[in-house]
Enzyme design. Sequence first.
Site, PDB file in Angstrom:
ATOM      1  N   ASP A  63       4.771  -3.994   7.516  1.00 49.86           N
ATOM      2  CA  ASP A  63       3.589  -3.361   6.940  1.00 49.86           C
ATOM      3  C   ASP A  63       2.612  -4.414   6.404  1.00 49.86           C
ATOM      4  O   ASP A  63       1.403  -4.269   6.512  1.00 49.86           O
ATOM      5  CB  ASP A  63       3.991  -2.404   5.811  1.00 49.86           C
ATOM      6  CG  ASP A  63       4.689  -1.181   6.377  1.00 49.86           C
ATOM      7  OD1 ASP A  63       4.518  -0.923   7.594  1.00 49.86           O
ATOM      8  OD2 ASP A  63       5.405  -0.498   5.621  1.00 49.86           O
ATOM      9  N   CYS A  64       3.168  -5.482   5.821  1.00 50.70           N
ATOM     10  CA  CYS A  64       2.296  -6.516   5.261  1.00 50.70           C
ATOM     11  C   CYS A  64       1.869  -7.559   6.290  1.00 50.70           C
ATOM     12  O   CYS A  64       0.848  -8.227   6.136  1.00 50.70           O
ATOM     13  CB  CYS A  64       2.957  -7.177   4.054  1.00 50.70           C
ATOM     14  SG  CYS A  64       4.713  -7.517   4.277  1.00 50.70           S
TER      15      CYS A  64
END
Lengths: 393, 144
Positions: A138-139
């Site tokens: 996600d990051c």
Amino acid sequence: MSTKSVEEINSRIREGKCVVVTAEEMIDIVASEGPKGAAKKVDVVTTGTFGTMCSSGAFLNFGHASPKMKASKVFINEVEAYAGIAAVDCYMGATQVREGDPLNAVHPGAFTYGGGHVIEDLVAGKEVTLTATSYGTDCYPARRLTKTLTLSDFRDAILHNPRNAYQNYNCAVNLSDRTIYTYMGILRPRMNNATFSTSGQLSPLLNDPYYRTIGIGTRIFLGGGTGVVSWAGTQHAPLTPRNERGIPTGGAGTLTVTGDLKQMNQRYLRGASLAGYGTSLMVGIGVPIPVLDEEVAYHAGVSNREIQCPVVDYGNDYPQGTGEPLGLVNYEELFSGSVEVRGKRIPTSPLASVVRAREIANILKSWISEGTFALGAAQELFPTAPERVKVPE
Amino acid sequence: MATSKNVLLIFHQEVMYKPIIHNLVRNFDLIFNILEAKILPRREGRLILELAGDEEAVRNGIEFLESEGVTVRTIADQSRRDEELCVHCGACTAVCRPDALAVNPETLEVEFFPERCVACGLCETACPMKALKGVNIERLGDAV
């Protein structure tokens, strides 16, 4: 015993009054003036070594692109760098071989390109191609990256070699019936030749055999630039038996060295291809020894005749981890071109470049006498032998 | 004056079956050693000879070979060391039998004497820097 501190020597360097000699020049000074006189006269002794040093490599941070990526596999010029460190950090090891290399499928393999060559190409300012893959998070959503870059495009490039500058090493022979291709070079059958690999009387740890001055924080010449000793090297073995001059008669102390790759020079950092073995990196290292007292002076005056190393059979004993050394020989004999082992005279070949080691010791000497290089006092010393030999009057 | 010279002979397809070496032996007062011989897939035969004898006899022998269509190359003109790449480590001296590569015991530099080279190619394998070029029977002479 009269003593000097590293701080005192550094202020002499700043004032341009420091007396600095190479380890080879120190031999005659100690012989003629004795350890006490030599300690009074000389402030710093410079050492040097240049040869193939496995256990070398570089931490490289290639910076984030947009979108960001947590690279899990990284290749530079098709040589894999270990990426299990952080998102865009990797470690390029000297002995990593290029993907698709035929290795030893046809023995002896040539191993034309590997991690050592990537490091040399970077230092030479050549363009390299980096490819990376990731599983995406996600990051850090990016999954693929290919880019061409030079050393200056890397955010950080730190040479960090966990084991360099071995204090003494084996002299290699081959008692078997076939030619063998080793990290000690090509060894002809039935002990028809011998190879060895240290710069002898110029070598850093042979001039400070008990590690009295070389420790964590010692500033050094590294790969043409400057660096530091950052830890004892892996396999550091201070308890190796020593001769009457305190010199270990086999592989003993080692150094971990670290420095900024961006200020190094290709002349002293060279990729190496060892037939039948693999790739590696030739590293140039010079360590200054502050002459703190007469004991340090005495040891820095060591000569090739006083340094012995074990003759080891690489045909069977070494690979099998069995057997005993065939005897001891000294470096004066080794550098003369032949040695006698078990009653047989055999030709010897060096594998480390004394020519370049001498060049390094002289460069470091000129840096210090010109006042551009200050010594780093060791902040912590390494494990050493329990007892030291007595310094003669 | 007596001389000795290491040469590479290249026998192209057209002359491969002519008794050239036989005539060299019979008609010229030369002593020679065949150091290596090889037949290449491109239909070419190669021979490395150490030719020894009177200077004039050596010259005449080489002229004869060339007149028969054999390409003759002096190995000393072909083998070279890249001085930029060489670091004077000494690894090549472990395999060089004729001492064309030898460590000078005074300076510890690795000296190169191309006139002694027999193009065995072993130094090419031994050199970690790949600094030795054109020292192998198969590739020697190609650049000319």
